[in-house]
Scaffold this active site. Structure first.
Site, short mmCIF file in Angstrom:
data_model
loop_
_atom_site.label_atom_id
_atom_site.label_comp_id
_atom_site.label_asym_id
_atom_site.label_seq_id
_atom_site.Cartn_x
_atom_site.Cartn_y
_atom_site.Cartn_z
N HIS A 148 7.31 5.44 1.57
CA HIS A 148 5.99 5.33 2.19
C HIS A 148 5.49 7.03 2.80
CE1 HIS A 148 6.91 0.76 2.78
NE2 HIS A 148 5.72 1.43 1.70
N MET A 162 1.93 -2.02 2.90
CA MET A 162 1.79 -3.28 3.99
C MET A 162 3.08 -3.26 4.91
SD MET A 162 1.14 -6.12 0.60
CE MET A 162 3.00 -5.94 0.44
N GLN A 221 3.42 5.95 -7.70
CA GLN A 221 4.29 5.41 -8.99
C GLN A 221 4.53 4.66 -9.44
OE1 GLN A 221 2.52 6.80 -12.01
NE2 GLN A 221 3.89 6.01 -12.96
P1 AMP Z 1 3.62 -0.92 -0.45
O1 AMP Z 1 4.60 -1.34 1.20
O2 AMP Z 1 4.58 -1.98 -1.31
O3 AMP Z 1 2.44 -1.46 -0.88
O4 AMP Z 1 3.51 0.41 -0.51
C1 AMP Z 1 3.16 0.97 -0.33
C2 AMP Z 1 2.53 2.59 -1.42
O5 AMP Z 1 3.81 2.92 -1.65
C3 AMP Z 1 2.28 2.44 -2.54
O6 AMP Z 1 1.19 2.85 -2.82
C4 AMP Z 1 3.62 1.65 -3.69
O7 AMP Z 1 3.46 2.43 -4.86
C5 AMP Z 1 4.27 3.39 -2.91
N1 AMP Z 1 5.73 2.57 -3.26
C6 AMP Z 1 5.82 1.90 -2.72
N2 AMP Z 1 7.36 2.20 -3.25
C7 AMP Z 1 7.94 3.61 -3.55
C8 AMP Z 1 8.51 4.09 -4.04
N3 AMP Z 1 9.77 3.83 -3.75
N4 AMP Z 1 8.06 5.61 -4.40
C9 AMP Z 1 7.07 6.23 -3.63
N5 AMP Z 1 6.07 5.48 -2.93
C10 AMP Z 1 6.26 4.22 -3.32
#
Ligand code: AMP
Length: 276
Positions: free
Chosen positions: A28, A21, A139
């Site tokens: 990311h 997002m 995760q």
């Molecule tokens: P988001 O932009 O928050 O929807 O996240 C995109 C992807 O990044 C999702 O698969 C999340 O689980 C992953 N993600 C977010 N924060 C972390 C983190 N601290 N470590 C690893 N992956 C993450």
């Protein structure tokens, strides 16, 4: 590099998709690195998906910084950014939603009605648009991973779901786009989440196996921090996200808490030592 629709499929070349997002951070980028190691072409999608936010949640104020995200992804040498418009994702006459039962029901499913339906719908659409061989999820959002795995299997989407470990700040806080909402006091209080998981992992390592007592360890640490409002702190079977029925080889501690206006998630498999 910004793309409007599908066009990355090339005979004989594999595609890895990292759905995001935006408001990118090292979590990311760790998924981008994983994807780069396993695919010929890496596509990162950026779409703040309105239908996975409930009424009163932070859709409007969710951090957006496309210029910065684009720079970060250029440096990470991704091949394309897929940034679909709202109109492309949800045309006025679209009525279809993807509903995943079972693992999507407890915890986040209960607290955020419609959330996983929004996630499953957007993931299905992103897969259809990008046609990846593999898709990379963190995760950090453990239940989301389980929901996407269920979805991919149940609908034969033909995408290999890959999972990257949680990337944390040196002090333990899991990276999240929402961490920018925290003021200094809240940022300090937010450490209670990872500290609680660490304490529960230590208890497990010392021989504690009773989910109720492990749950009590989580609760006690979170409740010791006045700025933290616990949403849930549970010890679950990672296959169902429900209370474990017996001894398991993986035991997931999942926590969700509100600190001021910010809702944060964290989790850890208690059978493994907490990192750091
Ligand atoms: P988001 O932009 O928050 O929807 O996240 C995109 C992807 O990044 C999702 O698969 C999340 O689980 C992953 N993600 C977010 N924060 C972390 C983190 N601290 N470590 C690893 N992956 C993450």
């Amino acid at each position: 590099m910004l793309e409007a629709s599908r066009r990355w499929r090339v005979e004989g070349r594999s595609i890895g998709l990292v759905p995001t997002m935006g408001a990118l951070h090292a979590g990311h980028l760790s998924l981008v690195e994983l994807a780069r190691g396993e695919n010929d072409i890496v596509v990162v999608s950026i779409f703040v998906n309105p239908i996975q936010f409930g009424p009163g949640e932070d859709f409007e104020r969710y951090p957006r910084d496309l210029a910065r995200d684009t720079q970060m992804l250029a440096r990470a040498e991704v091949d394309a950014i897929y940034q679909p418009s709202l109109q492309v994702m949800y045309p006025r006459d679209s009525t279809t939603r993807v509903h995943v039962g079972g693992v999507a029901e407890p915890l986040e499913g209960e607290r955020r009605p419609g959330h996983f339906e929004g996630v499953a719908t957007v993931v299905t659409k992103l897969f259809a648009a990008v046609e990846p061989d593999r898709a990379y999820f963190g995760q950090k959002d453990a239940q989301q991973v389980a929901v996407v795995q269920r979805l991919t299997r149940d609908l034969d989407l033909g995408v290999e779901v890959r999972v990257g470990p949680i990337v944390r700040e040196p002090d333990g806080l899991a990276l999240s786009s929402r961490n920018v909402y925290l003021d200094a006091g809240e940022r300090k209080a937010a450490l209670a989440l990872s500290a609680a998981l660490r304490e529960a992992a230590t208890a497990y390592a010392s021989g504690e196996r009773d989910p109720d007592r492990l749950h009590a360890v989580l609760e006690a640490r979170l409740r010791a921090e006045p700025l933290v409002q616990v949403d849930y702190a549970e010890v679950v079977d990672p296959a169902t996200f429900r209370k474990p029925a017996g001894a398991l080889s993986e035991l997931l501690a999942v926590v969700a808490a509100r600190i001021g206006k910010t809702r944060l998630l964290d989790n850890h498999d208690l059978t493994k030592p907490f990192p750091g």
